[in-house]
Design a protein around this motif. Structure first.
Motif, mmCIF file in Angstrom:
data_model
loop_
_atom_site.group_PDB
_atom_site.id
_atom_site.type_symbol
_atom_site.label_atom_id
_atom_site.label_comp_id
_atom_site.label_asym_id
_atom_site.label_seq_id
_atom_site.Cartn_x
_atom_site.Cartn_y
_atom_site.Cartn_z
ATOM 1 N N LEU A 1 0.807 -1.233 -0.010
ATOM 2 C CA LEU A 1 0.025 0.073 -0.106
ATOM 3 C C LEU A 1 1.003 1.402 0.041
ATOM 4 N N ASP A 2 2.286 1.095 0.723
ATOM 5 C CA ASP A 2 2.924 2.237 0.683
ATOM 6 C C ASP A 2 3.429 2.441 -0.817
ATOM 7 N N VAL A 3 3.547 1.605 -1.592
ATOM 8 C CA VAL A 3 4.228 1.651 -2.742
ATOM 9 C C VAL A 3 2.973 2.398 -3.651
ATOM 10 N N ALA A 4 1.837 1.921 -3.512
ATOM 11 C CA ALA A 4 0.825 2.526 -4.232
ATOM 12 C C ALA A 4 0.483 4.045 -3.846
ATOM 13 N N LYS A 5 0.494 4.445 -2.644
ATOM 14 C CA LYS A 5 0.527 5.678 -2.273
ATOM 15 C C LYS A 5 1.748 6.804 -2.554
ATOM 16 N N ARG A 6 2.902 6.196 -2.794
ATOM 17 C CA ARG A 6 3.888 6.978 -3.131
ATOM 18 C C ARG A 6 3.575 7.278 -4.785
ATOM 19 N N LEU A 7 3.350 6.165 -5.430
ATOM 20 C CA LEU A 7 2.941 6.425 -6.849
ATOM 21 C C LEU A 7 1.882 7.347 -6.985
ATOM 22 N N GLN A 8 0.653 7.300 -6.367
ATOM 23 C CA GLN A 8 -0.275 8.358 -6.457
ATOM 24 C C GLN A 8 -0.093 9.536 -6.253
ATOM 25 N N HIS A 9 0.849 9.748 -5.181
ATOM 26 C CA HIS A 9 1.244 11.346 -4.906
ATOM 27 C C HIS A 9 2.602 11.795 -5.466
ATOM 28 N N GLY A 10 3.119 10.978 -6.586
ATOM 29 C CA GLY A 10 4.322 11.214 -7.306
ATOM 30 C C GLY A 10 4.021 12.439 -8.210
ATOM 31 N N GLN A 11 5.103 12.768 -9.152
ATOM 32 C CA GLN A 11 5.012 13.759 -10.086
ATOM 33 C C GLN A 11 3.909 13.399 -11.223
ATOM 34 N N ARG A 12 4.243 12.370 -11.716
ATOM 35 C CA ARG A 12 3.232 11.833 -12.832
ATOM 36 C C ARG A 12 1.670 11.301 -12.294
ATOM 37 N N LEU A 13 0.646 11.666 -12.935
ATOM 38 C CA LEU A 13 -0.693 11.344 -12.408
ATOM 39 C C LEU A 13 -0.632 9.819 -12.644
ATOM 40 N N PHE A 14 -1.190 9.111 -11.831
ATOM 41 C CA PHE A 14 -1.242 7.736 -11.903
ATOM 42 C C PHE A 14 -2.360 7.245 -10.865
ATOM 43 N N LEU A 15 -3.328 6.634 -11.509
ATOM 44 C CA LEU A 15 -4.549 6.299 -10.950
ATOM 45 C C LEU A 15 -4.423 4.745 -10.798
ATOM 46 N N VAL A 16 -4.406 4.489 -9.661
ATOM 47 C CA VAL A 16 -4.476 2.771 -9.285
ATOM 48 C C VAL A 16 -5.849 2.291 -9.511
ATOM 49 N N ASP A 17 -6.068 1.102 -10.301
ATOM 50 C CA ASP A 17 -7.043 0.468 -10.755
ATOM 51 C C ASP A 17 -7.493 -0.712 -9.761
ATOM 52 N N SER A 18 -6.476 -1.528 -9.226
ATOM 53 C CA SER A 18 -6.665 -2.500 -8.489
ATOM 54 C C SER A 18 -5.284 -2.949 -7.725
ATOM 55 N N LEU A 19 -5.338 -3.570 -6.754
ATOM 56 C CA LEU A 19 -4.139 -4.174 -5.976
ATOM 57 C C LEU A 19 -4.499 -5.565 -5.743
ATOM 58 N N SER A 20 -3.753 -6.441 -6.203
ATOM 59 C CA SER A 20 -4.107 -7.682 -5.741
ATOM 60 C C SER A 20 -2.805 -8.472 -5.231
#
Length: 258
Positions: free
Chosen positions: A187-206
């Motif tokens: 989840l920490d990886v997902a949060k870091r990417l979502q708050h990064g410079q590039r817009l990234f929307l997580v669709d799923s986490l399995s």
């Protein structure tokens, strides 16, 4: 009537003709010209006032131009005019390193045109339905009204922008696989990417447990990064920051993780 009186009458008529001629030939054109000059002067003053207002607005906009350019540059980093997969790969490496997980794969899908969200329920409502005659109700006893249940909260409406269409916006699917020891790490990886410079929307986490380890887990993050057409980015350079690229959720209505 003697000759003297005739002379006086002739002189009076000549004077009247001279006065009338002076009015029509000299005075009246001058008055008309003066009135036209006054109208033209009023028009010029009105135009000058409008131009002064426009000039003040342009001066204010010019003073704000550096800030608008900086804001536009940040927006272009978030949604660039090219896929820039190398730049996003660096962001993934930084997020993975900071979270203490191990990156096992990073896959980019095919770039495709963005499909705006549509009200499918509204489009389907009434489609294929035909009115039917209602049977005559049989007389019944008056029903006692039951207590009404509280209304369910309305679902949030998806963000929509008429400037975000298939002709202006593209999306690029991304799948990131990591090995982590816990859900919190993934989840920490997902949060870091979502708050990064590039817009990234997580669709799923399995997640699936690895067979060769009782603690290590394989996690897969799937989502989208976005690309604005180069022509739209060029137009944004000449417009205000409000005309810069906006963001929206992809057509699959994904929800952000965390």
């Amino acid at each position: 009537m003697d000759k003297h009186k005739l002379s006086l009458i002739g002189a009076g008529m000549a004077a009247a003709v001279l006065v009338a001629g002076g009015w029509f030939i000299g005075i009246q054109p001058q008055l008309a010209s003066a009135a036209a000059d006054d109208a033209q002067r009023a028009t010029i003053e009105s135009t000058n006032t409008t131009n002064r207002d426009v000039l003040r607005k342009l001066e204010a906009d010019f003073r704000e131009l550096p800030r608008s350019q900086r804001a536009l540059a940040e927006l272009q980093k978030s949604v660039p005019s090219t896929p820039d997969t190398a730049g996003f790969t660096r962001e993934v490496d930084e997020a993975v390193s900071s979270s203490g997980v191990q990156l096992t794969s990073l896959t980019f899908g095919a770039l495709s045109a963005y499909v705006p969200l549509t009200d499918a329920a509204g489009a389907q409502a009434g489609a294929g339905s035909t009115p039917t005659a209602s049977p005559t109700p049989a007389p019944t006893a008056t029903a006692v009204p039951s207590p009404s249940s509280p209304a369910a909260p309305a679902a949030p409406q998806p963000y929509r922008n008429d400037q975000i269409t298939s002709n202006t916006f593209d999306l690029l699917p991304v799948t990131i696989a990591v090995d982590a020891t816990s859900y919190e790490q993934a989840l920490d990886v997902a949060k870091r990417l979502q708050h990064g410079q590039r817009l990234f929307l997580v669709d799923s986490l399995s997640q699936t447990t690895k067979e060769d380890s009782a603690t290590a887990q394989s996690w897969s993050l799937a989502g989208y990064i976005y690309v604005v057409h180069a022509s739209q980015a060029d137009e944004a350079l000449g417009s205000s920051a409000s005309g810069a690229a906006a963001t929206s959720a992809p057509s699959g209505s994904p929800t952000a993780v965390g």
